[in-house]
Design a protein around this motif. Structure first.
Motif, PDB file in Angstrom:
ATOM      1  N   LEU A 199       0.838  -1.206   0.000  1.00  0.00           N
ATOM      2  CA  LEU A 199       0.000   0.000   0.000  1.00  0.00           C
ATOM      3  C   LEU A 199       0.872   1.254   0.000  1.00  0.00           C
ATOM      4  O   LEU A 199       0.576   2.227  -0.691  1.00  0.00           O
ATOM      5  CB  LEU A 199      -0.894   0.018   1.243  1.00  0.00           C
ATOM      6  CG  LEU A 199      -2.168  -0.806   1.227  1.00  0.00           C
ATOM      7  CD1 LEU A 199      -3.058  -0.393   2.391  1.00  0.00           C
ATOM      8  CD2 LEU A 199      -2.940  -0.632  -0.089  1.00  0.00           C
ATOM      9  N   ASP A 200       1.980   1.225   0.786  1.00  0.00           N
ATOM     10  CA  ASP A 200       2.898   2.368   0.843  1.00  0.00           C
ATOM     11  C   ASP A 200       3.483   2.645  -0.543  1.00  0.00           C
ATOM     12  O   ASP A 200       3.554   3.780  -0.982  1.00  0.00           O
ATOM     13  CB  ASP A 200       4.047   2.106   1.828  1.00  0.00           C
ATOM     14  CG  ASP A 200       3.583   2.239   3.270  1.00  0.00           C
ATOM     15  OD1 ASP A 200       2.453   2.714   3.481  1.00  0.00           O
ATOM     16  OD2 ASP A 200       4.354   1.868   4.169  1.00  0.00           O
ATOM     17  N   ARG A 201       3.939   1.563  -1.204  1.00  0.00           N
ATOM     18  CA  ARG A 201       4.534   1.725  -2.541  1.00  0.00           C
ATOM     19  C   ARG A 201       3.510   2.322  -3.500  1.00  0.00           C
ATOM     20  O   ARG A 201       3.825   3.199  -4.297  1.00  0.00           O
ATOM     21  CB  ARG A 201       5.016   0.369  -3.079  1.00  0.00           C
ATOM     22  CG  ARG A 201       6.375  -0.050  -2.533  1.00  0.00           C
ATOM     23  CD  ARG A 201       7.026  -1.074  -3.461  1.00  0.00           C
ATOM     24  NE  ARG A 201       6.172  -2.220  -3.740  1.00  0.00           N
ATOM     25  CZ  ARG A 201       6.070  -3.289  -2.941  1.00  0.00           C
ATOM     26  NH1 ARG A 201       6.760  -3.359  -1.817  1.00  0.00           N
ATOM     27  NH2 ARG A 201       5.283  -4.298  -3.277  1.00  0.00           N
ATOM     28  N   LEU A 202       2.267   1.839  -3.411  1.00  0.00           N
ATOM     29  CA  LEU A 202       1.197   2.366  -4.267  1.00  0.00           C
ATOM     30  C   LEU A 202       1.001   3.852  -4.002  1.00  0.00           C
ATOM     31  O   LEU A 202       0.866   4.661  -4.926  1.00  0.00           O
ATOM     32  CB  LEU A 202      -0.115   1.635  -3.978  1.00  0.00           C
ATOM     33  CG  LEU A 202      -0.410   0.388  -4.791  1.00  0.00           C
ATOM     34  CD1 LEU A 202      -1.757  -0.185  -4.387  1.00  0.00           C
ATOM     35  CD2 LEU A 202      -0.419   0.701  -6.288  1.00  0.00           C
ATOM     36  N   GLY A 203       0.988   4.221  -2.706  1.00  0.00           N
ATOM     37  CA  GLY A 203       0.825   5.620  -2.315  1.00  0.00           C
ATOM     38  C   GLY A 203       1.932   6.480  -2.896  1.00  0.00           C
ATOM     39  O   GLY A 203       1.680   7.568  -3.416  1.00  0.00           O
ATOM     40  N   GLN A 204       3.167   5.962  -2.839  1.00  0.00           N
ATOM     41  CA  GLN A 204       4.312   6.708  -3.389  1.00  0.00           C
ATOM     42  C   GLN A 204       4.151   6.893  -4.892  1.00  0.00           C
ATOM     43  O   GLN A 204       4.378   7.971  -5.427  1.00  0.00           O
ATOM     44  CB  GLN A 204       5.617   5.965  -3.098  1.00  0.00           C
ATOM     45  CG  GLN A 204       6.138   6.198  -1.678  1.00  0.00           C
ATOM     46  CD  GLN A 204       7.210   5.203  -1.289  1.00  0.00           C
ATOM     47  OE1 GLN A 204       7.673   4.443  -2.125  1.00  0.00           O
ATOM     48  NE2 GLN A 204       7.592   5.218  -0.023  1.00  0.00           N
ATOM     49  N   LEU A 205       3.747   5.823  -5.575  1.00  0.00           N
ATOM     50  CA  LEU A 205       3.557   5.896  -7.032  1.00  0.00           C
ATOM     51  C   LEU A 205       2.518   6.955  -7.386  1.00  0.00           C
ATOM     52  O   LEU A 205       2.704   7.747  -8.318  1.00  0.00           O
ATOM     53  CB  LEU A 205       3.103   4.539  -7.572  1.00  0.00           C
ATOM     54  CG  LEU A 205       4.202   3.522  -7.833  1.00  0.00           C
ATOM     55  CD1 LEU A 205       3.601   2.172  -8.206  1.00  0.00           C
ATOM     56  CD2 LEU A 205       5.121   4.010  -8.967  1.00  0.00           C
ATOM     57  N   LEU A 206       1.430   6.981  -6.596  1.00  0.00           N
ATOM     58  CA  LEU A 206       0.356   7.934  -6.886  1.00  0.00           C
ATOM     59  C   LEU A 206       0.796   9.369  -6.585  1.00  0.00           C
ATOM     60  O   LEU A 206       0.323  10.321  -7.211  1.00  0.00           O
ATOM     61  CB  LEU A 206      -0.895   7.587  -6.057  1.00  0.00           C
ATOM     62  CG  LEU A 206      -1.600   6.298  -6.483  1.00  0.00           C
ATOM     63  CD1 LEU A 206      -2.692   5.934  -5.491  1.00  0.00           C
ATOM     64  CD2 LEU A 206      -2.194   6.442  -7.885  1.00  0.00           C
TER      65      LEU A 206
END
Lengths: 110, 110
Positions: free
Chosen positions: A97-104
């Motif tokens: 979820l953190d990685r997804l947040g960073q990507l967004l």
């Protein structure tokens, strides 16, 4: 790794049964003899002993015989095995979820 | 209280099976379609779907169908139910140990 996997299998198999969870719940209040443990359970003493053997093998419960009386107590090692497995699942999922947040949050480069 | 007990029963029953734990392990890496999830598992798609239904009912997994593709993802609510149960057992057991420690530390009044 395989040893660890076998331990996880044994603990979750043991906790998958409602009677065995009820036994662990009872034992978390303190040690108790097998016969007192069996009293409120609607089953034969032999069935209770069988559940206790599965709990002992999984490392969730320890039993000790002094004279003619066998006493059971909780063994936190087994609980730790289950806890660690759940923690690992949760932490992998949260990292994703953190990685997804960073990507967004990254500026759009297209 | 009974609602909570039913939720605990469903989660530990779901986690008691090695295939269902393998599915939760896979899903903690990220969402995946049912067909990709089923591929490495040595069973029919129908069997995988049955396991997924048990996982969904327990609150450990969520699935969503878009067009003809059903995707599964982890649902942390179910993990929390199991975590809380384990925490409660451990904390009761540790409180008892603390009380025992206090009793042993008290000066002998006899």
């Amino acid at each position: 790794m395989h040893v660890q996997q076998a331990a996880i299998d044994r603990v979750f198999h043991a906790l998958g049964d409602p009677t065995r969870r009820a036994i662990v719940e009872k034992l978390s209040e303190g040690p108790i003899t097998v016969s007192r443990l069996a009293k409120p359970l609607d089953m034969t003493l032999a069935a209770v002993v069988q559940h206790l053997q599965i709990l002992e093998k999984s490392g969730l419960v320890r039993t000790e015989k002094v004279g003619r009386v066998r006493t059971c107590r909780i063994e936190p090692k087994g609980l730790s095995v289950a806890e660690r497995w759940i923690d690992e699942r949760r932490s992998l999922w949260e990292k994703r979820l953190d990685r997804l947040g960073q990507l967004l949050a990254e500026p759009d480069v297209n």
